[in-house]
Design a protein around this motif. Structure first.
Motif, PDB file in Angstrom:
ATOM      1  N   PHE A   1     -10.803-143.670  22.253  1.00  0.00           N
ATOM      2  CA  PHE A   1      -9.611-143.051  21.956  1.00  0.00           C
ATOM      3  C   PHE A   1      -9.867-141.829  20.955  1.00  0.00           C
ATOM      4  CE2 PHE A   1      -7.976-147.069  23.160  1.00  0.00           C
ATOM      5  CZ  PHE A   1      -6.781-146.814  23.556  1.00  0.00           C
ATOM      6  N   LEU A   2      -9.399-140.881  21.194  1.00  0.00           N
ATOM      7  CA  LEU A   2      -9.536-139.373  20.481  1.00  0.00           C
ATOM      8  C   LEU A   2      -8.035-138.786  20.023  1.00  0.00           C
ATOM      9  CD1 LEU A   2     -11.839-139.293  22.782  1.00  0.00           C
ATOM     10  CD2 LEU A   2     -12.933-137.679  21.007  1.00  0.00           C
ATOM     11  N   ARG A   3      -7.896-138.309  18.628  1.00  0.00           N
ATOM     12  CA  ARG A   3      -6.630-137.892  18.438  1.00  0.00           C
ATOM     13  C   ARG A   3      -6.491-136.654  18.108  1.00  0.00           C
ATOM     14  NH1 ARG A   3      -3.368-138.198  13.454  1.00  0.00           N
ATOM     15  NH2 ARG A   3      -1.232-138.624  14.097  1.00  0.00           N
TER      16      ARG A   3
ATOM     17  N   ASP B   1       0.820-145.202  13.841  1.00  0.00           N
ATOM     18  CA  ASP B   1       1.291-144.031  14.630  1.00  0.00           C
ATOM     19  C   ASP B   1       2.773-144.152  14.557  1.00  0.00           C
ATOM     20  OD1 ASP B   1      -0.831-144.099  16.820  1.00  0.00           O
ATOM     21  OD2 ASP B   1      -0.810-146.027  16.481  1.00  0.00           O
TER      22      ASP B   1
ATOM     23  N   ARG C   1       6.119-144.076  15.982  1.00  0.00           N
ATOM     24  CA  ARG C   1       6.733-144.463  17.446  1.00  0.00           C
ATOM     25  C   ARG C   1       8.154-144.037  17.681  1.00  0.00           C
ATOM     26  NH1 ARG C   1       3.051-149.982  18.847  1.00  0.00           N
ATOM     27  NH2 ARG C   1       1.277-148.388  18.985  1.00  0.00           N
ATOM     28  N   ALA C   2       8.495-142.590  17.755  1.00  0.00           N
ATOM     29  CA  ALA C   2       9.873-142.288  17.748  1.00  0.00           C
ATOM     30  C   ALA C   2      10.080-141.988  19.420  1.00  0.00           C
ATOM     31  CB  ALA C   2       9.865-141.150  16.979  1.00  0.00           C
ATOM     32  N   PHE C   3      10.358-143.084  20.088  1.00  0.00           N
ATOM     33  CA  PHE C   3       9.879-143.124  21.389  1.00  0.00           C
ATOM     34  C   PHE C   3      11.628-142.850  22.133  1.00  0.00           C
ATOM     35  CE2 PHE C   3      10.284-147.478  20.135  1.00  0.00           C
ATOM     36  CZ  PHE C   3      11.169-148.020  20.642  1.00  0.00           C
TER      37      PHE C   3
ATOM     38  N   TYR D   1      -5.119-138.659  22.507  1.00  0.00           N
ATOM     39  CA  TYR D   1      -3.629-138.997  22.068  1.00  0.00           C
ATOM     40  C   TYR D   1      -3.079-138.144  20.862  1.00  0.00           C
ATOM     41  CZ  TYR D   1      -4.862-142.351  18.473  1.00  0.00           C
ATOM     42  OH  TYR D   1      -5.297-143.004  17.318  1.00  0.00           O
ATOM     43  N   ARG D   2      -1.737-138.296  20.700  1.00  0.00           N
ATOM     44  CA  ARG D   2      -0.988-138.068  19.341  1.00  0.00           C
ATOM     45  C   ARG D   2      -0.760-139.051  18.397  1.00  0.00           C
ATOM     46  NH1 ARG D   2       3.269-133.632  20.925  1.00  0.00           N
ATOM     47  NH2 ARG D   2       3.807-133.771  18.641  1.00  0.00           N
ATOM     48  N   ASP D   3      -0.079-139.952  19.043  1.00  0.00           N
ATOM     49  CA  ASP D   3       0.449-141.275  18.730  1.00  0.00           C
ATOM     50  C   ASP D   3       0.267-142.138  19.929  1.00  0.00           C
ATOM     51  OD1 ASP D   3       1.396-140.781  15.696  1.00  0.00           O
ATOM     52  OD2 ASP D   3       2.502-139.452  16.658  1.00  0.00           O
ATOM     53  N   ILE D   4       0.041-143.304  19.570  1.00  0.00           N
ATOM     54  CA  ILE D   4       0.030-144.358  20.618  1.00  0.00           C
ATOM     55  C   ILE D   4       1.299-145.176  20.599  1.00  0.00           C
ATOM     56  CG2 ILE D   4      -0.927-146.574  21.725  1.00  0.00           C
ATOM     57  CD1 ILE D   4      -2.724-144.146  22.447  1.00  0.00           C
ATOM     58  N   ARG D   5       1.969-145.258  21.757  1.00  0.00           N
ATOM     59  CA  ARG D   5       3.528-145.714  21.401  1.00  0.00           C
ATOM     60  C   ARG D   5       3.790-146.775  22.255  1.00  0.00           C
ATOM     61  NH1 ARG D   5       7.021-140.202  20.153  1.00  0.00           N
ATOM     62  NH2 ARG D   5       6.339-140.024  17.850  1.00  0.00           N
ATOM     63  N   THR D   6       3.084-147.822  21.995  1.00  0.00           N
ATOM     64  CA  THR D   6       3.055-149.014  22.930  1.00  0.00           C
ATOM     65  C   THR D   6       4.287-149.913  22.151  1.00  0.00           C
ATOM     66  OG1 THR D   6       1.108-149.793  21.759  1.00  0.00           O
ATOM     67  CG2 THR D   6       0.827-148.910  24.197  1.00  0.00           C
TER      68      THR D   6
ATOM     69  N   CYS E   1       9.868-137.685  23.250  1.00  0.00           N
ATOM     70  CA  CYS E   1       8.876-138.409  23.770  1.00  0.00           C
ATOM     71  C   CYS E   1       9.414-139.078  25.129  1.00  0.00           C
ATOM     72  CB  CYS E   1       8.840-139.394  22.766  1.00  0.00           C
ATOM     73  SG  CYS E   1       7.686-140.855  23.233  1.00  0.00           S
TER      74      CYS E   1
ATOM     75  N   ARG F   1     -16.342-145.478  13.461  1.00  0.00           N
ATOM     76  CA  ARG F   1     -15.839-144.059  14.587  1.00  0.00           C
ATOM     77  C   ARG F   1     -17.251-143.511  15.078  1.00  0.00           C
ATOM     78  NH1 ARG F   1     -12.382-142.963  17.912  1.00  0.00           N
ATOM     79  NH2 ARG F   1     -12.224-140.980  18.022  1.00  0.00           N
TER      80      ARG F   1
ATOM     81  N   GLU G   1      12.492-138.273  18.327  1.00  0.00           N
ATOM     82  CA  GLU G   1      11.324-137.248  18.245  1.00  0.00           C
ATOM     83  C   GLU G   1      11.859-136.079  17.231  1.00  0.00           C
ATOM     84  OE1 GLU G   1       8.257-137.949  18.812  1.00  0.00           O
ATOM     85  OE2 GLU G   1       7.232-136.091  18.239  1.00  0.00           O
TER      86      GLU G   1
ATOM     87  N   ARG H   1       7.017-134.114  23.556  1.00  0.00           N
ATOM     88  CA  ARG H   1       7.008-134.039  22.369  1.00  0.00           C
ATOM     89  C   ARG H   1       6.386-132.615  21.869  1.00  0.00           C
ATOM     90  NH1 ARG H   1       3.586-138.188  19.506  1.00  0.00           N
ATOM     91  NH2 ARG H   1       4.431-137.390  17.518  1.00  0.00           N
TER      92      ARG H   1
END
Lengths: 446, 130, 372, 603
Positions: free
Chosen positions: D386-388, A294, A296-298, D362-367, D334, C49, A303, D316
């Motif tokens: 999850f589905l992207r 992923d 992560r450009a938060f 989601y697009r990217d998970i940003r945890t 974001c 998946r 972004e 975004r």
């Protein structure tokens, strides 16, 4: 600077002279509080001073760090101890006593004028860790261009005791028989700003990070990108070739339970994108790929930064690289499932591969001071939401990445918060006084 | 005397950081541009403009904060003055399009580039190579 | 037409031994670390998946689970500790139960009680059949062929074999139908690829492409040779094999029992130690498989030893017990249980190559536009 | 100062390649060195580093320099750095001139030749200007020790408490009837799962107990004047019975903690408004917070068994893909907190209502934060599917056929399943909406707060001065600056507080000396300047006795003059100028720019 006196008294001890420690110290000193910075390396500046440019503004890292280093060095309320390590912090009533080991520099700090004559005279070459081992320095040397203090340090492991440095030193500053010394610092509060180390290059055996010369760490890439770095341009270490194809392997040291690092290191996406952008500036025809799970450009403006990188032609491949091998001509092959609409496994060759390593805590202070440390090794913050800098021990605070991975922007903001928390704490301890009255500069200040 | 040099009078609060933002974004524009940082372009009397053209400046872009100007009434005064200067330029047989008043904010990178491009077009039409 | 997600499949696969399907965050590490995963057959993530989304149809059609030999590298390097290798294993169990139209597989896999119960019942039936129908008991010397006349045993053998084959073939037929859904291939394609089936059945050739030591392959290969040897001895050469004296077929018997014993003991120890990835997770059907196979080998040896030593009663009892463990093995484990992978795995490999051939032929013939 | 006394030192910075990659810094230094009165002309790898600064200080002492020019990055970054170096050398800080050859030369001109020529010209102009510089002293004015905190959310509370804890009087104003802001409605909050309302209660109790803090709720700013140390902010307090009380707050510094608002999707965006089953995440958190656990979650009488969460709604965004708002703006960035908040909500939902199925688009998970990845893992363990989706192909929300498993269908091309189109039937769709800056209102308008392209207030520099606004004395706390979670909001609030504490403890502030000054010789007292001045009391004409005659002269009040220069342009005798920014200086620079650099090179 006089470091011979046995005991010193300060309002606050800041452990670590990286960007967070410096910012906390500067904010405290501006409030009139006296601060001791204890730094384990020969210069303050921490990890940031070794970086090339920083996201998302692409300012040079030195341009941000060095003024703060200089400001701390010149501040009347700040004392800096370099090559110094805190061996213990013990509570004495309301206050703390810190025992600090001053490692021998083999150079008298008061006498050395930083002329580097010793360095020029020295014959012993040592791989320069600051430059990712890609270049060398002498056994006696000033750590790097912007080091503070600008004082030589001698590496006893590599010194061949020829004595040339002693002879050429115009101020007789070289002292070959210096011994480690212990000093005590008495303080009313402590700030832990011990920072981070990167995950080891060999953490994941399938990446062969320690075995393949053209698989490098991100800090080495920072040095390659720094114009004043080891080569002055981007060449790959194995054979000095100008790379035509460079890849970044994300999460090479984070978000991976098989490495024991389940957390996100928060900075790797952005530094990889930044390095990729800088690379495409210096190598306009190179293909640059970022393999990532992923992005992560938060942060603020991140972004857009990421988006610009895509627009510049940097390729983002979704998929965790599983394996990295050396192939013909010292090139590097990565194997990855390209998670897109085709969903294929790809073996791709690159000239140079950067492992985007994560952040591990640099120091484990559990046995040295009364402070809670969490399972991830970072300092425990019992109430992170509304008291982000408080630790489990009253009077001990945390600043920067010692409390978990953080980028520079967030580390600096938190450093300011730590300074505020310290000053409010000290205020409470002294209900009658005011900040200005509380100034107790180092007792040995001449 | 006519050159391709463009003088940019940039307000310290808006246009100058705007010009910096162009650099931070690593955008590109011709090097015949010279940015002078001023608290507010309202400081310049009419004669400053005539003299500058006399000295050989090709074009002047006054980049103010516009209505966002941190100084009370400064923008209105500036705009009125430049209207007068435009008339004065006509009298002096100087193409008034060689002087331009515009507002540039701290993030107006595109407008900055557009103004520079436009002024270079004016100068090119004047027969000055950009 | 879009595929409908079904949230219940993840729970269902849990019954077959996959606990961590939801832990997977789709990084693709497992698929990329696996040297067998390439070209159009990529796994394990694709399978995971389908499980996450509950795409039962797609999963049934997937031959990929049969292409995995469970070296465990994917599990060892999984960043989320989702145990993809074990998920593939569980999916194979699930597939076996999907291929099986009788529902027995599902019972065996999802219920310990049913598996043990059915095995015991079959064993008891054997014991009771012997109690009622055994031949004369000669006590002076060992006369196994009198106690259990070869023609009767052979008849029973053939009945069991017929049943076994019927179920196996009908189930394999279903596997064929699932896997080849929407694929058109001419008979010539099927015939030209037939060697694939036998090569993989006999040699597990693909396993050798796995990383790491080849010892797992070797052990398995020996086990297969031992098993097939025994199979042919019992089903084809029984009159020679089941004699009261020694003959040359005994040599084969020695070999088969030796590798079966070694193989099962080694696997049991491995599963108890739980050191290697492939041995970290054991489903109750894995234990039953090993227990029965080990018991078959052990009781077979005992029969032989008692007979050679000349202990008639011991020989007869051992023989009855031997057949009592043979019965659940042959009737349950072979057609409905773990054994069936011996058929499904090479069949899967075969069908994949047929599919690939069919697709490329079609593409070359211009029937299907070339995607490239 | 006569010409022969001027001794100029010129320093050109490589900026570690940022400048020297384009600009031939050695050539610029060489050209500068040829100019009259330039005693020293050097280059340096990093001028802003200690060795560079010491070089200036040392040269001043060694060579008796009395004018310094440094060509480096933008003055917004290091003008003050070099001024302090000049001071260390024993010189007045305003005998210094800064040349920007990075942001406005090396970063914007592709040709090294052009960049070098331009840098040379700019340095020549600076040298021409610096001759005119005179020693100046900052204007010291008394400062109010009171801090005004605008906004009573978590950041405002934190900042107010810190300042009060430091002993400074604080006025905390909040436009709504009660303190607490948005955190109160979030239910339990990540990372540790504390109750948001509980956190707020803790802070509000401390605030109430602090004698230093005056709280004004239902209060908003109607206008502000003044400058650092002496702001005067008028606030209006809604008393509830249609009359409002106007008050004036005198404060030395202002902490802006005006926060953010959730993005409100437009009608039809993912079915919002069109279907009652589509709600935003903040709405859902409120529903969840108020629901009793066990059984199935009930929303508007419907029992909820399957829920879809859609990420990046209003964040975004990309030009050409997303529909801009009526003001043509897009939120390119974001919103930082929605990923973790969404995952936590999904987990909470399943754990509190077992048997509920959750799908996460989601697009990217940003945890990214400490303890956040664990929340992602927990959501996975709880069975969230999850589905992207790719940015160009967002999920489609439509009504399901009657009798389907849910009332809504969400369809997506799932990039995790090789782009297969997947459809899920759900009872509720939750949109993880982004953050937008809240309206700052009159305060921002009257004090001219700069904001970025994203609409959030813009700090001076994200690393050098991360919590300060370009308006001196105004600092930023929390989400008015950019999206952030509670922890980050509190950290920025405390960081803002420490800057205010440093500013207000001394009792005075130093203002820049760039104000108007009048030449007594030239001034004829015509008063044209006074008519131009907008600042009451800053400029007036007084009568004075000179040589027995009463003459009229203009007089400037430095504390009130803002240095705009409106007076300068109209003086018929050029008697008035802005200190440090004189017309002579500008004219000298224009002269230098007009001189052909190639001719100079041939000198």
């Amino acid at each position: 600077m006089n470091v011979r006196a046995a005991t010193r008294v300060f309002d606050t001890l800041v452990i670590g002279g990286g960007i967070a420690g410096l910012q906390t110290a500067l904010d405290l000193a501006d409030l009139g509080l006296s601060v001791a910075i204890v730094e384990k390396d020969a210069s303050i500046g921490g990890k940031m001073i070794g970086l090339s440019k920083v996201f998302p503004t692409l300012d040079c890292a030195s341009c941000i760090t060095t003024p703060k280093m200089a400001a701390a060095a010149h501040h009347e309320n700040i004392r800096i101890f370099t090559l110094a390590e805190v061996s213990s912090v013990v509570r004495r009533g309301e206050d703390f006593t810190a025992r600090v080991t001053l490692k021998p520099r083999f150079v008298d700090e008061d006498r050395c004028i930083g002329c580097r004559l010793c360095e020029y005279a020295c014959d012993a070459d040592v791989a320069d860790d600051f430059e990712g081992g890609l270049s060398s320095h002498r056994a006696i040397y000033v750590p790097f261009t912007n080091a503070i203090p600008q004082i030589a340090v001698l590496d006893p492991e590599e010194c061949n005791l020829c004595g040339k440095c002693v002879k050429v030193c115009p101020t007789d500053a070289v002292v070959l028989d210096q011994k480690p010394r212990e000093i005590e610092i008495e303080v009313r509060s402590v700030v832990v700003a011990t920072g981070f180390e990167t995950t080891p290059m060999g953490a994941r055996s399938e990446y062969h990070g320690n075995e393949i010369a053209n698989v490098i760490s991100p800090l080495t890439m920072e040095r390659l990108l720094a114009p004043h770095g080891p080569y002055g341009r981007v060449l790959r270490p194995a054979d000095g070739k100008v790379p035509d194809s460079v890849a970044f392997v994300q999460c090479a040291g984070s978000r991976d339970r098989s490495l024991g690092v389940p957390y996100c290191s928060r900075v790797c996406c952005m530094y990889a994108i930044k390095q990729a952008m800088l690379l495409s500036g210096s190598l306009p025809f190179a293909d640059i790929t970022i393999y990532t799970m992923d992005i992560r450009a938060f942060g603020k403006g991140y972004e857009t930064f990421y988006h610009n990188a895509s627009a510049m032609g940097i390729e983002f491949v979704k998929g965790k690289v599983a394996r990295i091998d050396e192939v013909d001509d010292r090139n590097v092959e990565v194997r990855v499932e390209h998670i897109d609409e085709r969903g294929q496994v790809e073996e791709r060759r690159h000239d140079l591969v950067v492992l985007s390593l994560g952040m591990l805590p640099a120091a484990d202070l559990r046995d040295r001071m009364p402070i809670g440390v969490s399972a991830d090794g970072f300092v425990t913050v019992p109430k992170p939401t509304i008291e982000p800098c408080r630790t489990t021990e009253e009077g001990v605070f945390v600043s920067g990445t010692a409390a978990g991975p953080k980028d520079i922007v967030d580390a600096i903001a938190e450093a300011g918060a730590a300074a505020m928390a310290v000053s409010v704490y000290l205020k409470k301890k002294e209900p009658e006084g005011c900040a200005a009255c509380a100034v107790t500069a180092g007792s040995d200040t001449p | 005397m006519k050159t391709d040099r463009i003088l940019i009078l940039a307000s310290a609060a808006c246009a100058y950081p705007g010009a910096d933002a162009v650099g931070q974004a690593h955008l590109s524009y011709p090097a015949n541009t010279f940015v002078l940082r001023v608290p507010s372009p309202v400081v310049f009397p009419e004669s400053f403009y005539y003299d500058s053209f006399e000295k050989g400046i090709g074009g002047i872009i006054v980049m103010s904060c516009g209505v966002e100007c941190p100084y009370e009434g400064a923008y209105e005064k500036l705009a009125a003055r430049l209207d007068r200067v435009a008339l004065g330029l006509r009298e002096r047989e100087i193409n008034p399009r060689r002087l331009k008043l515009t507002s540039i904010c701290t993030v107006c990178t595109k407008s900055f580039l557009k103004e520079v491009t436009d002024m270079n077009k004016v100068l090119a039409a004047e027969g000055v190579a950009a | 037409m879009s595929a409908r997600a079904d949230p219940t499949l993840m729970k269902e696969i849990g019954l077959f031994g996959a606990a961590d399907v939801s832990a997977c965050f789709n990084c693709g590490n497992c698929t990329a670390i696996c040297p067998l995963s390439k070209g159009d057959t990529v796994f394990p993530r694709k399978v995971i998946r389908y499980l996450q989304l509950g795409l039962t149809g797609q999963l049934e059609e997937s031959p990929e689970p049969w292409l995995c030999y469970y070296c465990g590298e994917c599990s060892a390097t999984c960043p989320r500790e989702a145990h993809p290798g074990e998920i593939m294993m569980a999916t194979r169990r699930w597939l076996i139960s999907r291929y099986d139209w009788t529902g027995i597989s599902r019972l065996l896999y999802t219920s310990k009680a049913w598996e043990i119960g059915l095995s015991l019942v079959l064993g008891l039936i054997v014991v009771m059949l012997f109690a009622l129908l055994h031949g004369p008991v000669v006590t002076e010397r060992v006369e196994l062929n009198t106690f259990a006349p070869v023609p009767s045993i052979e008849t029973a053998d053939w009945i069991v074999a017929a049943l076994m084959t019927f179920f196996l073939l009908t189930n394999a037929g279903r596997m064929f139908r699932f896997t080849m859904r929407g694929v058109k291939a001419g008979l010539s394609v099927y015939l030209s690829e037939i060697s694939t089936f036998f090569v993989h059945m006999l040699f597990q050739k693909r396993w050798r492409e796995c990383h790491g030591p080849k010892i797992h392959w070797l052990k398995h290969f020996l086990l297969v040779t031992g098993y097939l040897t025994m199979f042919f001895l019992v089903f084809v050469f029984l009159p020679w094999f089941q004699t009261d004296g020694w003959n040359v077929s005994s040599l084969f018997g020695y070999y088969a029992t030796a590798v079966l014993l070694y193989g099962t003991v080694d696997a049991i120890i491995g599963r108890l130690r739980r050191r290697e990835e492939i041995h970290k997770h054991s489903h109750h059907t894995d234990w039953m498989f090993l227990f029965l196979l080990f018991s078959i080998a052990l009781t077979g040896i005992l029969v032989h030893v008692f007979r050679v030593v000349g202990l008639p009663h011991a020989t007869y009892y051992a023989y009855v017990i031997h057949l009592a463990v043979d019965a659940p093995w042959l009737i349950l484990i072979v057609p409905f249980g773990k054994w069936s992978h011996l058929l499904y795995r090479p069949l899967g490999m075969y069908l994949v190559s047929v599919r690939a051939r069919a697709t490329s032929t079609a593409a070359a013939g211009g029937v299907v536009p070339n995607p490239v | 100062m006569s010409r022969d006394e001027v001794k100029i030192g010129v320093y050109i910075c490589h900026c570690g390649g940022n400048i020297s990659d384009r600009v031939d810094v050695a050539m610029v230094a060489e050209e500068a060195g040829k100019l009259p009165d330039v005693v020293i002309s050097r280059t340096c790898m990093f001028m802003c580093a200690d060795p560079g600064q010491e070089l200036i200080a040392g040269d001043i002492e060694r060579h008796g320099l009395n004018r310094i020019v440094v060509a480096s990055c933008s003055p917004s970054l290091h003008e003050t750095t070099f001024r302090s170096a000049v001071v260390r050398g024993g010189l007045n800080p305003f005998l210094y001139e800064h040349v920007n050859v990075r942001e406005q030369v090396s970063w914007v001109h592709a040709s090294g030749r052009d960049a070098t020529a331009k840098a040379t010209t700019l340095v020549r102009a600076a040298i021409a200007r610096v001759r005119h510089h005179e020693p100046l002293s900052p204007i010291k004015v008394g400062a109010s020790s009171r801090a005004l905190v605008v906004g009573g959310g978590v950041a405002g509370l934190r900042a107010a408490l810190d300042l009060a804890g430091f002993g400074l009087p604080v006025s905390l104003i909040e436009k709504s009837p009660k303190l607490g802001g948005r955190v109160e409605g979030l239910g339990t909050v990540f990372p540790a799962g504390e109750s948001g309302a509980e956190l707020i209660r803790t802070l509000v109790e401390q605030v109430s107990a602090a004698d230093e803090i005056t709280v004004l709720t239902r209060t908003h700013v109607t206008g502000a004047t003044g400058y650092v140390g002496n702001f005067s902010v008028t606030v209006s307090r809604d008393t509830g019975n249609s009359s409002a009380i106007e008050t004036e707050i005198k404060a030395g510094a202002v902490v802006v903690a005006t926060g953010s608002t959730p993005y409100r999707p437009v009608e039809g965006e993912f079915g919002f408004v069109r279907f009652p089953e589509v709600v935003t995440l903040p709405d859902f958190l409120r529903i969840l917070d108020q629901a009793r656990s066990g059984g199935a979650l009930t929303v508007n009488g419907r029992s909820i068994r399957r829920v879809a969460f859609i990420h990046c709604v209003g964040s975004r965004q990309i030009e050409g893909i997303h529909e801009p708002k009526p003001d043509c703006s897009l939120n390119l960035n974001c919103s930082r907190v929605c990923c973790t908040a969404t995952l936590k909500a999904g987990s909470d939902l399943i754990e509190r209502f077992p048997g509920t199925y959750v799908y996460d688009f989601y697009r990217d998970i940003r945890t990214y934060g400490r303890g956040h990845e664990e929340i992602y893992e927990r959501a996975s363990a709880d069975g969230v599917v999850f589905l992207r989706y790719e940015v160009g192909a967002p999920p489609q929300v439509t009504e399901a056929a009657p009798g389907d498993a849910g009332s809504m269908l969400v369809t997506v091309r799932d990039s995790l399943t090789a782009g297969m189109e997947i459809e899920v039937a759900v009872d509720l769709v939750v949109l993880a909406v982004g953050m937008e800056p809240a309206e700052v209102g009159a305060l921002a308008q009257t004090l001219k707060f700069p904001s970025g392209a994203d609409g959030f207030l813009q700090e001076v520099h994200p690393k050098l001065r991360p919590v300060e606004l370009a308006v001196a004395g105004v600092v930023l706390a929390g989400t008015c600056q950019s999206p952030r979670d509670i922890e980050e909001s509190c950290a920025s609030a405390s960081a803002a507080a420490v800057k205010v504490a440093g500013l207000l403890t001394r009792g005075y502030v130093e203002l820049e000396p760039f104000v108007a000054r009048v030449s007594a010789e030239r001034c004829e007292g015509a008063g044209a300047c006074v008519s131009q001045c907008e600042y009451e009391g800053a400029l007036k004409v007084v009568e004075a006795e000179v040589d027995g005659q009463t003459v009229r002269k203009a007089v400037v009040n430095g504390a009130l003059c803002t240095g705009c220069g409106a007076c300068v342009a109209v003086c018929p005798t050029r008697a008035i100028d802005i200190s440090g920014w004189t017309l002579d200086e500008f004219e000298a620079m224009v002269d230098a720019i007009c001189a052909d650099p190639m001719e100079v090179a041939g000198d």
